[in-house]
Design an enzyme around this catalytic site. Sequence first.
Site, short mmCIF file in Angstrom:
data_model
loop_
_atom_site.label_atom_id
_atom_site.label_comp_id
_atom_site.label_asym_id
_atom_site.label_seq_id
_atom_site.Cartn_x
_atom_site.Cartn_y
_atom_site.Cartn_z
N HIS A 127 0.92 -1.25 0.01
CA HIS A 127 -0.03 0.02 0.03
C HIS A 127 0.82 1.31 -0.12
CE1 HIS A 127 -2.82 3.05 1.72
NE2 HIS A 127 -3.81 2.15 1.46
N ASP A 204 2.53 -4.11 8.13
CA ASP A 204 1.45 -3.19 8.09
C ASP A 204 0.34 -4.07 8.13
OD1 ASP A 204 -0.66 -2.03 7.07
OD2 ASP A 204 0.15 -1.38 5.25
N GLN A 207 -4.79 -4.91 7.23
CA GLN A 207 -5.77 -5.61 6.57
C GLN A 207 -5.59 -7.00 7.62
OE1 GLN A 207 -7.97 -5.01 4.48
NE2 GLN A 207 -7.20 -3.31 3.99
N LYS A 230 -10.85 -0.16 10.15
CA LYS A 230 -10.79 -1.37 9.23
C LYS A 230 -11.53 -2.55 10.13
CE LYS A 230 -7.62 0.28 5.91
NZ LYS A 230 -8.45 0.70 4.76
N CYS A 368 -4.50 1.94 -3.89
CA CYS A 368 -3.46 2.61 -3.30
C CYS A 368 -2.28 1.74 -3.31
CB CYS A 368 -3.52 2.89 -1.71
SG CYS A 368 -4.82 4.28 -1.73
C1 LIG Z 1 -2.69 -2.58 3.68
C2 LIG Z 1 -3.14 -1.19 3.98
N1 LIG Z 1 -2.05 -0.36 4.42
C3 LIG Z 1 -2.37 0.81 5.04
C4 LIG Z 1 -3.40 1.55 4.74
C5 LIG Z 1 -3.72 2.80 5.27
O1 LIG Z 1 -4.59 2.86 6.43
P1 LIG Z 1 -5.27 4.11 7.24
O2 LIG Z 1 -5.65 5.01 5.85
O3 LIG Z 1 -6.15 3.82 8.02
O4 LIG Z 1 -4.07 4.91 7.65
C6 LIG Z 1 -4.78 0.65 4.11
C7 LIG Z 1 -5.82 1.44 3.93
O5 LIG Z 1 -6.60 0.93 2.91
C8 LIG Z 1 -4.25 -0.87 3.77
O6 LIG Z 1 -5.15 -1.55 3.32
#
Ligand SMILES: Cc1ncc(COP(=O)(O)O)c(C=O)c1O
Length: 410
Positions: A127, A204, A207, A230, A368
């Site tokens: 991401h 990270d 998910q 999420k 993203c």
């Molecule tokens: C794998 C992953 N990392 C990071 C993020 C970013 O999360 P946030 O926008 O809640 O900071 C997302 C959001 O879609 C994600 O799916």
Amino acid sequence: MVKAASNKITKIKQQFPILQQEVNGKPLVYLDNAATSQKPQSVIDAITNYYTKYNSNIHRGAHYLAEQATIEYENARTKAKEFINAESDMLVNFTKGTTEGINLVAQSFGNTFLEEGDEILLSAMAHHSNLVPWQIIAEQKKCNIKYIPVLEDGTLDMDAFHLLLNKKTKVVSLGYISNALGTINPVEEIIEASHTFGAAVLLDAAQAAPHLKIDVQKLDVDFLAFSGHKMYGPTGIGILYGKEKWLTEMQPYQGGGEMIKEVTLKGTTYNELPFKFEAGTPNICGGIALGAAIDFMNEVGHDFIQKQENEVLAYGTEALSNIKNLHIKGQAKNKAGVLSFIIKDIHPYDIGVLLDKMGIAIRTGHHCCQPLMDAWEIPGTARASLAVYNTKEDIDRLVEGIEKAKIMLQ
Ligand SMILES: Cc1ncc(COP(=O)(O)O)c(C=O)c1O
């Protein structure tokens, strides 16, 4: 077609007021959970209770409301600590979300430990939130970024990973589960191998937190970041876990508010963990509501969440595979509830718009993950992503919707 959802799922779904509505004249089918999940009544109540009964700033207030708010906020930290099995509350930092958690580590760890010529190892399926912060610090500190390539089935090229890892690798940062593909990465193997070279690993878990039982001690991971929204909680709140050996040494990320011990005009000494990384008035209500979301997940049970989502995923994978000219992107054996797909000669966006007209919410685009889409030479995918309240009937509606959309678009 399948028989009606089980009693337990019906009861779970009833806890989500937003799911009881019609959209465009059809009962809403919400399949955009990887972007954000819906919130159960208990989380909504936690927010209302906070603002109607004990809204106050925390930690330093001398009055009843401040004390209540502090207790609830710190209780939520303890819940988060237990949720990921961290060693102590002190290693559990509240953040705005995954993105802020990763930026915090990139800047604070980076400024403390990275030197010119060091290497940062990322994945080509990451991401943007797990790419850009590293690109920024790499430029500031003159470090090099290497990327683990992604194979055709949507898994990481682990042979390449082991070849890329070397003595110069100082950080390995990657997604536990890919938001674009659902791939569950072999994080245990990655962490163990990285540690043999002395590299710190950030996961990270944006998910992963909604779907898997996370145990930071068992994983032996150095940092882990996730977002409340999420996993049935509100937006604007998240958690960053870090090992004590790193957090104590790392420079603060931001200055002001709760992160100070003593300030003079000559300089400042910093508060102890976790407050050292929590500058300014935090999202108090968000933290408390995240605690309620954790309670919700614990009540439903991780085993049940995984079983339910895996069943719907398997059902959906088969059902979508039977649609002519539809190709599922991300075919890893070890996968969480994401169905990312493309249909020959149809733009994903057009599918998304037509499904919306039928009351079905999915997401389309690059999710993203532009470098991944570029590598696969596709503009993006259509993505249906699951939460515990999704059923096989939702998949039936999705399949029916895609078939209708195909007729309209072809
Ligand atoms: C794998 C992953 N990392 C990071 C993020 C970013 O999360 P946030 O926008 O809640 O900071 C997302 C959001 O879609 C994600 O799916």
